[in-house]
Design an enzyme around this catalytic site. Structure first.
Site, mmCIF file in Angstrom:
data_model
loop_
_atom_site.group_PDB
_atom_site.id
_atom_site.type_symbol
_atom_site.label_atom_id
_atom_site.label_comp_id
_atom_site.label_asym_id
_atom_site.label_seq_id
_atom_site.Cartn_x
_atom_site.Cartn_y
_atom_site.Cartn_z
ATOM 1 N N TYR A 495 -1.122 4.436 -4.958
ATOM 2 C CA TYR A 495 0.334 4.612 -4.987
ATOM 3 C C TYR A 495 0.734 5.493 -6.170
ATOM 4 O O TYR A 495 1.095 6.628 -6.012
ATOM 5 C CB TYR A 495 1.045 3.260 -5.022
ATOM 6 C CG TYR A 495 2.538 3.398 -4.809
ATOM 7 C CD1 TYR A 495 3.053 3.586 -3.531
ATOM 8 C CD2 TYR A 495 3.420 3.361 -5.871
ATOM 9 C CE1 TYR A 495 4.419 3.741 -3.319
ATOM 10 C CE2 TYR A 495 4.789 3.509 -5.674
ATOM 11 C CZ TYR A 495 5.284 3.699 -4.399
ATOM 12 O OH TYR A 495 6.628 3.852 -4.206
ATOM 13 N N SER A 575 4.479 6.343 1.489
ATOM 14 C CA SER A 575 5.680 6.666 0.743
ATOM 15 C C SER A 575 5.300 7.577 -0.428
ATOM 16 O O SER A 575 4.797 8.661 -0.204
ATOM 17 C CB SER A 575 6.375 5.377 0.294
ATOM 18 O OG SER A 575 7.716 5.601 -0.005
ATOM 19 N N ASP A 659 13.014 6.192 9.943
ATOM 20 C CA ASP A 659 12.798 6.076 8.497
ATOM 21 C C ASP A 659 13.912 6.829 7.780
ATOM 22 O O ASP A 659 13.941 8.056 7.761
ATOM 23 C CB ASP A 659 11.438 6.651 8.109
ATOM 24 C CG ASP A 659 11.060 6.345 6.664
ATOM 25 O OD1 ASP A 659 11.961 5.954 5.887
ATOM 26 O OD2 ASP A 659 9.884 6.484 6.307
ATOM 27 N N HIS A 694 10.872 2.614 7.501
ATOM 28 C CA HIS A 694 9.947 2.901 6.414
ATOM 29 C C HIS A 694 8.807 1.888 6.326
ATOM 30 O O HIS A 694 7.818 2.122 5.662
ATOM 31 C CB HIS A 694 10.724 2.939 5.098
ATOM 32 C CG HIS A 694 9.992 3.606 3.973
ATOM 33 N ND1 HIS A 694 9.566 4.912 4.030
ATOM 34 C CD2 HIS A 694 9.588 3.136 2.764
ATOM 35 C CE1 HIS A 694 8.957 5.226 2.896
ATOM 36 N NE2 HIS A 694 8.953 4.164 2.121
#
Length: 726
Positions: A495, A575, A659, A694
């Site tokens: 991430y 993301s 999204d 999302h």
């Protein structure tokens, strides 16, 4: 505050978080037809994607954006393109023989009863429960020793399970409940108000609510936040002015009082309002980005009390943890990158009056309250350590945890004598513990019913060296007895942004991957919050490349140590993690065999022009900010760094048509670039979930299908002909 348990395919941005560049656009009327026309690429025929002569100029540099038309999520042409891409993708996946076997195994392992921690509201004890494969968790309740009954079943909200329960908050005496729902995964919500005893809806739902809590004042009403509905597409148009409202029970939404926001001089992209447990204070936090906030309080015990400012800048992350009378307890990273707790009197709450209560340590602090105590949880190399304090600042005890892993927050009401927390790690399904706040003893409240034996697996923490010499921790999980021969299918997940910490937790889907002999590795990259504010800042703006370097070094470590090789390594992230995968696969296409970027931020020159994207500028900067920032963003923006003549890894981009956090146009444009420029024979596909957002609230059925597709695509492109187990 009780949270709805969710199963999400991708990590979510921590929060949704200048003017557009000079643009000149001309559409070539002679351009080739789109959507259903096909061009042969390697063994696959991809839908042709029309190119337009769109050019933006930044600081004198012209940048082409040929797929700008894919940003129009309402156009018939975009819809046709989506259908054509999905036809190719699912046609490819249908040819993988063991895809259905993986799906069946996911369903088998997923199919067990899951029950959340209980919480008391009024005369009832409530809990979330899923009987196994229900698309959404159901809220149950019981009175005393009576039989449990269904209180609220989100599976009845829509036929396909795509409308989910987003939040649930009871009035002070538990007699009324306000809950928000998300339709099709959208961040736009409706709030429904219901009599908790009779379950009768009391008034018309509140609509157009976004990025909002629900905070009650007694039984009178509650505070919530939203934006004005944008012009154009509600799924992609910019939302830039957040506002706090008070809804009085029984009044129409049109009569709701604007409490904060709406004025140019106090413009905030994110605003929240919460009421202290004793109903004494309203606390308002305002922010222009995902890091830093100003802070205000209002004494609700006094009629027409003014709004008092505690902080007037955005240089820290500070919030009110609790109060004892007029004494406020604040958690802050102001002059304390790893956070500390301070106290101050509400009558004079300015920073110069703060007093340290629990000081900063070398480890990052997260705080919670319940049962008349404060609980300080520290991350020690991303693993939990928890201490209990009383309100005089005395440390009562360290709470004994079952081992290395992640403990959820110990929180509850002041009068609670038992609090609940869950404990998990990458190989251990979550167990819920009951904690006696007076005696300090934990006992098992509910063990997981997952049919997975952690004794057969190992989860090992290592520290490797990144490009600039920084030591980075990584947890590697695998079957015991693994042979370090470089041939183990490995997923490297990351991430690295928005101060988000990746702490170890069990995943049913990852358990299936481990069963098949796969390795699952998670490094704690810079940009995250595992080592506090300095660690976060070291992966932002002009230092964002550190995040990519950390991820690349993690892959190189796994290869050097024999866990895997480039032929058996996949990278995955969602993301901001989708950006990570997109940047790394374009910088080092030779490093990995498979790339799985999910709902990624791929166009770094335009991300801030969609929905609440401008709020992400603390982490990314913007292309209009300066020439230096523009050139830096252009240097790694995935959409702009796909090069013709390059052999890219087998790639399956994943996104969803609803999204409105990271709009699907990011993924659309990236996939189009890959398909146009891929020089190798590996497939470059895009899988577009319909009527989904999302990630949060995604139905279990869709989640299982997604993982079956991801795992089968990954193994197939690593050359795995048959499954080791199945």
């Amino acid at each position: 505050m009780k949270k709805v348990p969710v199963l999400a395919l991708a990590s979510v941005l921590a929060a949704c978080a200048g003017e557009s560049p000079e643009s000149k656009k001309s559409v070539n009327a002679e351009a080739e037809p789109t959507a259903v026309a096909e061009v042969a690429v390697s063994a696959l025929s991809y839908p042709a994607t029309r190119k337009d002569d769109v050019v933006d100029t930044y600081f004198g540099t012209e940048v082409a954006d040929p797929y700008r038309w894919l940003e129009d999520d309402r156009s018939a042409e975009t819809e046709s393109w989506v259908k054509a891409q999905n036809a190719v993708t699912f046609g490819y996946l249908d040819q993988i023989g063991y895809r259905e076997t993986l799906k069946q195994r996911l369903e088998q392992l997923w199919n067990y009863e899951k029950v959340g921690s209980p919480f008391k509201e009024g005369d009832y004890t409530y809990f979330y429960r899923n009987d196994g494969l229900q698309n959404q968790y159901v809220v149950w309740r019981k009175k005393g020793d009576g039989e449990a009954e269904v209180f609220l079943d989100p599976n009845t909200f829509s036929e396909d399970g795509t409308t989910s329960l987003a939040s649930l908050q009871f009035s002070k005496d538990g007699s009324i409940v306000a809950y928000s729902i998300s339709e099709g995964g959208s961040d736009w919500r409706k709030i429904i108000i219901m009599d908790a005893e009779t379950r009768q809806v009391l008034e018309e739902p509140l609509v157009d609510v976004k990025f909002s809590g629900i905070s009650w004042v007694g039984n009178e009403g509650f505070y919530y936040s939203s934006y004005d509905k944008p012009e154009g597409s509600e799924l992609s148009a910019k939302t830039d002015q957040h506002k706090l409202y008070f809804h009085k029970l029984g009044e129409p939404q049109s009569a709701d009082e604007l409490i904060f926001g709406g004025k140019a001089e106090e413009k905030r992209r994110y605003v929240s309002g919460t009421v202290t447990e004793d109903d004494r204070y309203l606390v308002i936090s305002g922010a222009t980005s995902t890091s830093g906030n100003d802070l205000y309080i209002r004494d609700l015990s006094k009629a027409d009390a003014p709004l008092v400012q505690i902080l007037d800048d955005f240089d820290s992350d500070t919030y009110v943890l609790d109060n004892q009378g007029s004494t406020l307890y604040l958690v802050t990273n102001r002059n304390a990158p790893n956070k500390k707790i301070v106290t101050v009197d509400a009558a004079a709450p300015a920073e110069e009056n703060w007093k340290d209560f629990i000081g900063e340590t070398e480890n990052v602090l997260t705080a919670s309250t319940g049962g008349g105590y404060i609980f300080a949880e520290y991350m020690v190399d991303a693993l939990s350590k928890v201490y209990q304090y009383d309100y005089s600042g005395k440390q009562v005890r360290e709470i004994a945890l079952p081992g290395p892993g992640s403990a959820s927050s110990l929180d509850g009401k002041r009068e609670d004598t038992t609090l609940y927390y869950s404990f998990t790690n990458y190989k251990t399904p979550a167990t819920i513990f009951a904690f006696d706040v007076k005696e300090g003893q934990s006992s098992v409240y509910r063990e997981s019913g997952a049919k997975f034996d952690p004794a057969g697996y190992e989860s090992k923490q290592v520290f490797y060296t990144s490009k600039d010499g920084t030591k980075v921790p990584m947890l590697i999980t695998y079957k015991k007895g693994i042979e370090l021969n470089g041939k183990n299918p490995t997923i490297l997940y990351g991430y690295g942004g928005f101060n988000v910490s990746l702490t170890p937790s069990f995943s049913i889907a990852n358990a299936v991957w481990l069963e098949q002999g796969g390795v699952y590795a998670v490094p704690n990259l810079r940009g995250g919050g595992e080592y506090g504010k300095r660690w976060h800042d070291a992966g932002t703006k002009l230092q964002k490349q550190n995040v990519f370097d950390d991820f690349i070094a993690a892959g190189e470590y796994l290869i050097e140590q024999g866990y895997t090789s480039s032929d058996y390594l996949a990278i995955r992230g969602g993301s901001n993690g989708g950006l990570l995968v997109g940047a790394v696969m374009t910088q080092r296409p030779d490093l990995v065999k498979v790339a799985l970027p999910a709902v990624g931020v791929m166009d770094m020159l335009r991300y801030h022009t969609f929905t609440a994207g401008a709020g992400w500028a603390y982490d990314y900067g913007t292309a209009e900010q300066s020439k230096e920032m523009f050139e830096y963003l252009l240097g790694y923006s995935p959409v702009h760094n796909v090069k013709a003549g390059t052999a890219y890894p087998a790639t399956m981009v994943t996104t969803a048509d609803h999204d409105d956090r990271v709009v699907p146009a990011h993924s659309f444009k990236f996939a189009a670039e890959l398909q146009a420029k891929q020089a190798g024979s590996a497939p470059t596909l895009i899988r577009i979930e319909t009527n989904a957002g999302h990630g949060a609230g995604t139905p279990v059925s869709k989640t299982i299908e997604q993982y079956a597709d991801l795992f089968s695509f990954t193994l197939y492109n690593m050359g795995v002909k048959t499954l080791p187990n199945g």
